[in-house]
Design a protein around this motif. Structure first.
Motif, PDB file in Angstrom:
ATOM      1  N   LEU A   1      -7.379   6.671   7.606  1.00  0.00           N
ATOM      2  CA  LEU A   1      -6.100   6.337   8.013  1.00  0.00           C
ATOM      3  C   LEU A   1      -5.254   5.606   7.223  1.00  0.00           C
ATOM      4  N   VAL A   2      -5.880   4.511   6.617  1.00  0.00           N
ATOM      5  CA  VAL A   2      -5.156   3.837   5.701  1.00  0.00           C
ATOM      6  C   VAL A   2      -4.457   4.559   4.482  1.00  0.00           C
ATOM      7  N   SER A   3      -5.347   5.330   4.082  1.00  0.00           N
ATOM      8  CA  SER A   3      -4.831   6.260   2.988  1.00  0.00           C
ATOM      9  C   SER A   3      -3.984   7.270   3.534  1.00  0.00           C
ATOM     10  N   TYR A   4      -4.145   8.124   4.525  1.00  0.00           N
ATOM     11  CA  TYR A   4      -3.231   8.889   5.107  1.00  0.00           C
ATOM     12  C   TYR A   4      -1.792   8.315   5.517  1.00  0.00           C
TER      13      TYR A   4
ATOM     14  N   THR B   1       1.047  -1.144  -0.113  1.00  0.00           N
ATOM     15  CA  THR B   1       0.099   0.081   0.063  1.00  0.00           C
ATOM     16  C   THR B   1       0.975   1.225   0.013  1.00  0.00           C
ATOM     17  N   SER B   2       0.691   2.123  -0.914  1.00  0.00           N
ATOM     18  CA  SER B   2       1.334   3.397  -1.156  1.00  0.00           C
ATOM     19  C   SER B   2       0.819   4.459  -1.851  1.00  0.00           C
ATOM     20  N   TYR B   3       0.458   5.531  -1.213  1.00  0.00           N
ATOM     21  CA  TYR B   3      -0.091   6.624  -1.947  1.00  0.00           C
ATOM     22  C   TYR B   3      -1.222   6.103  -2.488  1.00  0.00           C
ATOM     23  N   ILE B   4      -2.306   5.661  -1.686  1.00  0.00           N
ATOM     24  CA  ILE B   4      -3.709   5.216  -2.298  1.00  0.00           C
ATOM     25  C   ILE B   4      -4.923   6.338  -1.590  1.00  0.00           C
ATOM     26  N   GLY B   5      -5.830   6.304  -2.476  1.00  0.00           N
ATOM     27  CA  GLY B   5      -7.249   7.283  -1.906  1.00  0.00           C
ATOM     28  C   GLY B   5      -7.911   6.370  -1.164  1.00  0.00           C
ATOM     29  N   GLU B   6      -8.725   7.321  -0.412  1.00  0.00           N
ATOM     30  CA  GLU B   6      -9.581   6.713   0.633  1.00  0.00           C
ATOM     31  C   GLU B   6     -10.801   5.783  -0.156  1.00  0.00           C
ATOM     32  N   LYS B   7     -11.021   5.892  -1.565  1.00  0.00           N
ATOM     33  CA  LYS B   7     -11.925   4.772  -2.193  1.00  0.00           C
ATOM     34  C   LYS B   7     -11.361   3.539  -2.192  1.00  0.00           C
ATOM     35  N   GLU B   8      -9.997   3.418  -2.292  1.00  0.00           N
ATOM     36  CA  GLU B   8      -9.052   2.248  -2.386  1.00  0.00           C
ATOM     37  C   GLU B   8      -8.637   1.479  -1.439  1.00  0.00           C
ATOM     38  N   ALA B   9      -8.791   2.405  -0.073  1.00  0.00           N
ATOM     39  CA  ALA B   9      -8.281   1.705   1.105  1.00  0.00           C
ATOM     40  C   ALA B   9      -8.647   0.427   1.473  1.00  0.00           C
ATOM     41  N   MET B  10     -10.036   0.006   1.347  1.00  0.00           N
ATOM     42  CA  MET B  10     -10.402  -1.033   2.095  1.00  0.00           C
ATOM     43  C   MET B  10     -10.066  -2.297   1.131  1.00  0.00           C
ATOM     44  N   ASP B  11      -9.598  -1.887  -0.150  1.00  0.00           N
ATOM     45  CA  ASP B  11      -9.066  -2.990  -0.945  1.00  0.00           C
ATOM     46  C   ASP B  11      -7.755  -3.581  -0.669  1.00  0.00           C
ATOM     47  N   HIS B  12      -7.208  -2.722   0.589  1.00  0.00           N
ATOM     48  CA  HIS B  12      -5.659  -3.042   0.868  1.00  0.00           C
ATOM     49  C   HIS B  12      -5.791  -3.681   2.249  1.00  0.00           C
ATOM     50  N   VAL B  13      -7.020  -3.947   2.769  1.00  0.00           N
ATOM     51  CA  VAL B  13      -7.245  -4.347   4.278  1.00  0.00           C
ATOM     52  C   VAL B  13      -7.725  -5.966   4.152  1.00  0.00           C
ATOM     53  N   ALA B  14      -6.838  -6.504   5.078  1.00  0.00           N
ATOM     54  CA  ALA B  14      -7.319  -7.948   5.070  1.00  0.00           C
ATOM     55  C   ALA B  14      -8.394  -8.301   6.150  1.00  0.00           C
ATOM     56  N   GLY B  15      -8.227  -7.464   7.313  1.00  0.00           N
ATOM     57  CA  GLY B  15      -9.263  -7.828   8.255  1.00  0.00           C
ATOM     58  C   GLY B  15      -9.061  -6.792   9.390  1.00  0.00           C
TER      59      GLY B  15
END
Length: 282
Positions: A222-225, A134-148
């Motif tokens: 938070l993930v995006s930031y 995960t690097s330089y992602i937007g908030e709309k993409e964030a949940m695609d990078h979360v396992a749980g």
């Protein structure tokens, strides 16, 4: 899915909670760590017939639900009501600090007071587990990078944190200061992650009652930031702050001592229980 690691410290195996029973995932995954937390890897587990997986006998120790994260990142003062109890201003941007990855222990393991501890404290928190680089992602993409998600007790030594100068990490990464689990719960089973009740008791007395609804910066923010300041790797942990009721905020302030028992949980993510023990050489 509710994913778990079980067995003796350093020798944990991956498992799945299904129908209230623990089933072994060793035939599908070597561990819940790194690339094995990717969407493709978890989809293989999801596609398996859980009733075909071997039952795990007895009641083994439950270990931390993620192994060997590269990064263990924490967010400070992320609940408006917690900031108020500490007398701190609402932050304009997330306050970030590091917890040592090797402070992670199982959800029911002992918490050891560090040498010279005077003001060790409790903090029930929602933790995010990253599932993709995960690097330089937007908030709309964030949940695609979360396992749980899972429960974290962000145990904190306040005198180290606030009176010894420098960054908060001094009071945050002591051995055993990161109980994690019991389960890693995938987002499809969590539901609305911004509407989860949280609680923590010490010696049977309710200290913290809160909800992820009062987070200042939510999960996707938070993930995006954080991804704009560092590269997050699969298996990394972000623990997202605590609601009010910490010992530091009490009048008079109250802190942990050997023999105390902390019990804590988050709706849908399970419960933890730790006994506080005195410092001992490890």
């Amino acid at each position: 899915m509710k994913l778990v690691r079980y067995g003796e410290p350093g020798r944990e195996k991956p498992g799945l909670i299904h129908g209230g029973a623990l089933r072994d995932l060793g035939g599908l995954l070597p561990d819940l760590a790194g690339e094995h937390l990717s969407a493709a890897s978890l989809d293989r587990v999801r596609a398996a017939d859980p009733d075909s997986l071997p039952l795990v006998p007895g009641s083994p120790r439950i270990g931390p639900c993620v192994a060997r994260p590269c990064n263990f990142i924490a967010v400070g003062l992320n609940y408006a009501d917690h900031a108020a109890e500490t007398g701190a201003a609402i932050p304009k941007e997330p306050i970030l600090f590091n917890k040592a990855p090797n402070c992670i222990v199982g959800p029911h393991d002992d918490v050891m007071l560090p040498k010279a501890s005077e003001r060790s404290d409790w903090e029930v928190e929602l933790a995010i587990v990253i599932g993709a680089r995960t690097s330089y992602i937007g908030e709309k993409e964030a949940m695609d990078h979360v396992a749980g998600f899972c429960v974290c007790n962000d145990v904190s030594e306040r005198s180290f944190q606030t009176e010894r100068g420098g960054q908060w990490m001094k009071g945050k990464g002591c051995a055993t200061f990161g109980p994690l689990g019991p389960w890693l719960v995938t987002p499809d089973e969590v539901g609305d992650v911004q509407a989860l009740d949280m609680w923590l008791d010490v010696n049977g007395k309710r200290m913290q009652t809160g909800s992820t609804a009062t987070m200042i910066f939510n999960v996707v923010q938070l993930v995006s930031y954080i991804s704009h300041f560092m590269v997050l790797e699969p298996g990394d942990i972000i623990t997202t702050g605590t609601p009010p009721g910490v010992g530091l905020g009490m009048k008079p302030a109250t802190f942990l001592k050997a023999g105390d028992v902390m019990s804590l949980g988050i709706a849908g993510l399970g419960e933890q229980k730790q006994t506080v023990v005195a410092w001992q050489k490890t």
